[in-house]
Design a protein around this motif. Structure first.
Motif, PDB file in Angstrom:
ATOM      1  N   PHE A   9       0.808  -1.257   0.188  1.00  0.00           N
ATOM      2  CA  PHE A   9      -0.038  -0.119   0.164  1.00  0.00           C
ATOM      3  C   PHE A   9       1.067   1.225   0.024  1.00  0.00           C
ATOM      4  CE2 PHE A   9      -1.924   3.219   2.830  1.00  0.00           C
ATOM      5  CZ  PHE A   9      -3.002   3.689   2.025  1.00  0.00           C
ATOM      6  N   ASP A  10       1.782   1.117   0.936  1.00  0.00           N
ATOM      7  CA  ASP A  10       2.901   2.492   1.104  1.00  0.00           C
ATOM      8  C   ASP A  10       3.493   2.653  -0.434  1.00  0.00           C
ATOM      9  OD1 ASP A  10       1.943   2.652   3.637  1.00  0.00           O
ATOM     10  OD2 ASP A  10       3.817   1.627   4.402  1.00  0.00           O
ATOM     11  N   GLU A  11       4.003   1.646  -1.118  1.00  0.00           N
ATOM     12  CA  GLU A  11       4.827   1.675  -2.338  1.00  0.00           C
ATOM     13  C   GLU A  11       3.669   2.147  -3.330  1.00  0.00           C
ATOM     14  OE1 GLU A  11       7.584   1.421  -3.335  1.00  0.00           O
ATOM     15  OE2 GLU A  11       8.299   0.772  -0.888  1.00  0.00           O
ATOM     16  N   LEU A  12       2.461   1.938  -3.463  1.00  0.00           N
ATOM     17  CA  LEU A  12       1.457   2.105  -4.315  1.00  0.00           C
ATOM     18  C   LEU A  12       1.071   3.704  -4.026  1.00  0.00           C
ATOM     19  CD1 LEU A  12      -1.103  -0.892  -4.419  1.00  0.00           C
ATOM     20  CD2 LEU A  12       0.494  -0.101  -6.371  1.00  0.00           C
ATOM     21  N   GLN A  13       1.208   4.070  -2.526  1.00  0.00           N
ATOM     22  CA  GLN A  13       0.754   5.612  -2.426  1.00  0.00           C
ATOM     23  C   GLN A  13       1.992   6.505  -3.163  1.00  0.00           C
ATOM     24  OE1 GLN A  13      -2.436   6.106  -1.586  1.00  0.00           O
ATOM     25  NE2 GLN A  13      -2.050   6.847   0.299  1.00  0.00           N
ATOM     26  N   LEU A  14       2.981   6.051  -3.212  1.00  0.00           N
ATOM     27  CA  LEU A  14       4.404   6.765  -3.568  1.00  0.00           C
ATOM     28  C   LEU A  14       4.495   6.708  -5.079  1.00  0.00           C
ATOM     29  CD1 LEU A  14       7.201   5.479  -1.277  1.00  0.00           C
ATOM     30  CD2 LEU A  14       5.854   7.819  -1.222  1.00  0.00           C
ATOM     31  N   GLY A  15       3.336   6.172  -5.803  1.00  0.00           N
ATOM     32  CA  GLY A  15       3.496   5.956  -7.310  1.00  0.00           C
ATOM     33  C   GLY A  15       4.585   5.016  -7.800  1.00  0.00           C
ATOM     34  N   ASN A  16       4.730   3.878  -6.949  1.00  0.00           N
ATOM     35  CA  ASN A  16       5.964   3.129  -7.436  1.00  0.00           C
ATOM     36  C   ASN A  16       5.164   1.911  -8.038  1.00  0.00           C
ATOM     37  OD1 ASN A  16       8.013   4.557  -6.439  1.00  0.00           O
ATOM     38  ND2 ASN A  16       7.956   3.616  -4.404  1.00  0.00           N
ATOM     39  N   THR A  17       6.117   0.859  -8.579  1.00  0.00           N
ATOM     40  CA  THR A  17       5.702  -0.252  -9.256  1.00  0.00           C
ATOM     41  C   THR A  17       5.841  -1.441  -8.616  1.00  0.00           C
ATOM     42  OG1 THR A  17       7.982  -0.490 -10.111  1.00  0.00           O
ATOM     43  CG2 THR A  17       6.142   0.373 -11.622  1.00  0.00           C
ATOM     44  N   ILE A  18       4.944  -2.456  -8.646  1.00  0.00           N
ATOM     45  CA  ILE A  18       4.909  -3.524  -7.500  1.00  0.00           C
ATOM     46  C   ILE A  18       5.070  -4.815  -8.333  1.00  0.00           C
ATOM     47  CG2 ILE A  18       3.929  -2.383  -5.443  1.00  0.00           C
ATOM     48  CD1 ILE A  18       1.383  -4.036  -6.348  1.00  0.00           C
ATOM     49  N   LEU A  19       5.693  -5.977  -7.794  1.00  0.00           N
ATOM     50  CA  LEU A  19       5.544  -7.338  -8.383  1.00  0.00           C
ATOM     51  C   LEU A  19       4.882  -8.271  -7.336  1.00  0.00           C
ATOM     52  CD1 LEU A  19       6.495  -9.513 -10.440  1.00  0.00           C
ATOM     53  CD2 LEU A  19       8.709  -9.595  -9.174  1.00  0.00           C
ATOM     54  N   TYR A  20       3.653  -8.610  -7.675  1.00  0.00           N
ATOM     55  CA  TYR A  20       2.850  -9.181  -6.618  1.00  0.00           C
ATOM     56  C   TYR A  20       1.988 -10.537  -7.229  1.00  0.00           C
ATOM     57  CZ  TYR A  20      -1.002  -6.719  -8.842  1.00  0.00           C
ATOM     58  OH  TYR A  20      -2.063  -6.006  -9.692  1.00  0.00           O
ATOM     59  N   PRO A  21       1.673 -11.179  -6.244  1.00  0.00           N
ATOM     60  CA  PRO A  21       0.881 -12.517  -6.458  1.00  0.00           C
ATOM     61  C   PRO A  21      -0.489 -12.082  -6.811  1.00  0.00           C
ATOM     62  CG  PRO A  21       1.301 -12.495  -4.082  1.00  0.00           C
ATOM     63  CD  PRO A  21       2.193 -11.340  -4.834  1.00  0.00           C
ATOM     64  N   THR A  22      -1.234 -12.470  -7.927  1.00  0.00           N
ATOM     65  CA  THR A  22      -2.774 -12.423  -8.301  1.00  0.00           C
ATOM     66  C   THR A  22      -3.357 -13.637  -8.131  1.00  0.00           C
ATOM     67  OG1 THR A  22      -2.474 -12.410 -10.688  1.00  0.00           O
ATOM     68  CG2 THR A  22      -1.846 -10.412  -9.694  1.00  0.00           C
ATOM     69  N   ASP A  23      -4.454 -13.406  -8.762  1.00  0.00           N
ATOM     70  CA  ASP A  23      -5.446 -14.662  -8.683  1.00  0.00           C
ATOM     71  C   ASP A  23      -5.314 -15.555  -9.797  1.00  0.00           C
ATOM     72  OD1 ASP A  23      -6.376 -12.616 -10.273  1.00  0.00           O
ATOM     73  OD2 ASP A  23      -8.525 -13.495 -10.480  1.00  0.00           O
ATOM     74  N   THR A  24      -3.967 -15.208 -10.669  1.00  0.00           N
ATOM     75  CA  THR A  24      -3.787 -15.726 -12.081  1.00  0.00           C
ATOM     76  C   THR A  24      -2.363 -16.211 -11.900  1.00  0.00           C
ATOM     77  OG1 THR A  24      -3.558 -13.942 -13.274  1.00  0.00           O
ATOM     78  CG2 THR A  24      -5.651 -15.016 -13.273  1.00  0.00           C
ATOM     79  N   VAL A  25      -1.605 -15.114 -12.507  1.00  0.00           N
ATOM     80  CA  VAL A  25      -0.013 -15.025 -12.542  1.00  0.00           C
ATOM     81  C   VAL A  25       0.668 -14.032 -11.628  1.00  0.00           C
ATOM     82  CG1 VAL A  25       0.033 -16.167 -14.739  1.00  0.00           C
ATOM     83  CG2 VAL A  25       0.053 -13.927 -14.572  1.00  0.00           C
ATOM     84  N   TRP A  26       1.983 -14.211 -11.522  1.00  0.00           N
ATOM     85  CA  TRP A  26       2.468 -13.176 -10.779  1.00  0.00           C
ATOM     86  C   TRP A  26       2.517 -11.816 -11.839  1.00  0.00           C
ATOM     87  CZ3 TRP A  26       5.236 -11.863  -6.333  1.00  0.00           C
ATOM     88  CH2 TRP A  26       5.236 -12.755  -5.440  1.00  0.00           C
ATOM     89  N   GLY A  27       2.084 -10.823 -11.208  1.00  0.00           N
ATOM     90  CA  GLY A  27       1.722  -9.485 -11.921  1.00  0.00           C
ATOM     91  C   GLY A  27       2.751  -8.265 -11.651  1.00  0.00           C
ATOM     92  N   LEU A  28       2.825  -7.250 -12.386  1.00  0.00           N
ATOM     93  CA  LEU A  28       3.370  -5.983 -12.316  1.00  0.00           C
ATOM     94  C   LEU A  28       2.424  -5.187 -12.161  1.00  0.00           C
ATOM     95  CD1 LEU A  28       6.080  -6.191 -15.105  1.00  0.00           C
ATOM     96  CD2 LEU A  28       6.734  -6.414 -12.584  1.00  0.00           C
ATOM     97  N   GLY A  29       2.293  -4.255 -11.161  1.00  0.00           N
ATOM     98  CA  GLY A  29       1.032  -3.350 -10.909  1.00  0.00           C
ATOM     99  C   GLY A  29       1.466  -2.088 -10.546  1.00  0.00           C
ATOM    100  N   CYS A  30       0.628  -1.129 -10.175  1.00  0.00           N
ATOM    101  CA  CYS A  30       0.821   0.100 -10.025  1.00  0.00           C
ATOM    102  C   CYS A  30      -0.701   0.809  -9.707  1.00  0.00           C
ATOM    103  CB  CYS A  30       1.553   0.966 -10.911  1.00  0.00           C
ATOM    104  SG  CYS A  30       0.861   1.479 -12.448  1.00  0.00           S
ATOM    105  N   ASP A  31      -0.633   2.023  -9.319  1.00  0.00           N
ATOM    106  CA  ASP A  31      -1.990   2.649  -9.063  1.00  0.00           C
ATOM    107  C   ASP A  31      -2.385   3.099 -10.618  1.00  0.00           C
ATOM    108  OD1 ASP A  31      -3.912   4.674  -8.790  1.00  0.00           O
ATOM    109  OD2 ASP A  31      -2.654   6.017  -7.694  1.00  0.00           O
ATOM    110  N   ALA A  32      -3.733   2.381 -10.836  1.00  0.00           N
ATOM    111  CA  ALA A  32      -4.264   2.478 -12.193  1.00  0.00           C
ATOM    112  C   ALA A  32      -4.673   3.935 -12.544  1.00  0.00           C
ATOM    113  CB  ALA A  32      -5.283   1.484 -12.147  1.00  0.00           C
TER     114      ALA A  32
END
Length: 186
Positions: A9-32
């Motif tokens: 959450f803190d990383e997303l608040q800063l506008g950073n990218t994350i590598l995270y587990p999803t309901d499908t495959v590992w994903g790259l994410g950020c604030d949409a």
């Protein structure tokens, strides 16, 4: 998991990218909703911005805030789905412009994953979710298959590596405002 949700959450608040587990495959994410963060994802994947990305929302209520008109069939499709299903909607609103496809559509999924659900609810905004690979390379089936290039250039890696088993990418269905339905990926 609570600690990882807070760190992510803190990383997303800063506008950073994350590598995270999803309901499908590992994903790259950020604030949409953050154009600069979305641009980082395109750069990280070496992907053309003309190729749209998926985003995740926590539930139907959040979906309704980010799509102008949700076709009635959506509710039936989501209820009947027996595996992760991403739906492409017309006329998204409140989303980073560089996340919206040239034809004014956006792919959105409601994940069936505890970590994703808790993170999105805490963040209160959609999160980008795209496979953790360089464009053109195969989708990694596990954390260990993710390239070092991705791992070293993402801002934050969620520390839940043992919790994720390899699964397939989601089904993708396009629902047009005029009622047209098209299966993009089954």
């Amino acid at each position: 998991m609570t600690e990882e949700i807070q760190k992510t959450f803190d990383e997303l608040q800063l506008g950073n990218t994350i590598l995270y587990p999803t309901d499908t495959v590992w994903g790259l994410g950020c604030d949409a909703t953050n154009s600069e963060a979305v641009a980082k994802i395109y750069q990280l994947k070496n992907r053309e911005e003309s190729k749209a990305l998926i985003c995740l929302v926590s539930d139907i209520r959040m979906l309704e805030r980010y799509v102008e008109n949700i076709p009635d069939v959506t509710y039936d499709l989501l209820e009947a789905a027996n595996r992760p299903t991403t739906i492409i909607y017309d006329n998204p609103v409140g989303i980073a412009k560089n996340l919206v496809a040239a034809d004014n559509t956006l792919a959105i999924r409601i994940p069936d994953d505890k970590f994703c659900q808790k993170l999105i609810r805490k963040f209160k905004r959609p999160i980008v979710s795209t496979s953790a690979n360089i464009s053109g390379q195969p989708t990694p089936k596990s954390f260990d298959e993710i390239s070092n290039e991705i791992k070293t250039n993402v801002d934050y890696i969620v520390n839940l590596k043992d919790d994720k088993k390899a699964v397939k990418p989601s089904t993708i269905i396009q629902l047009r405002s005029n009622g047209e339905i098209k299966i993009i990926r089954s």
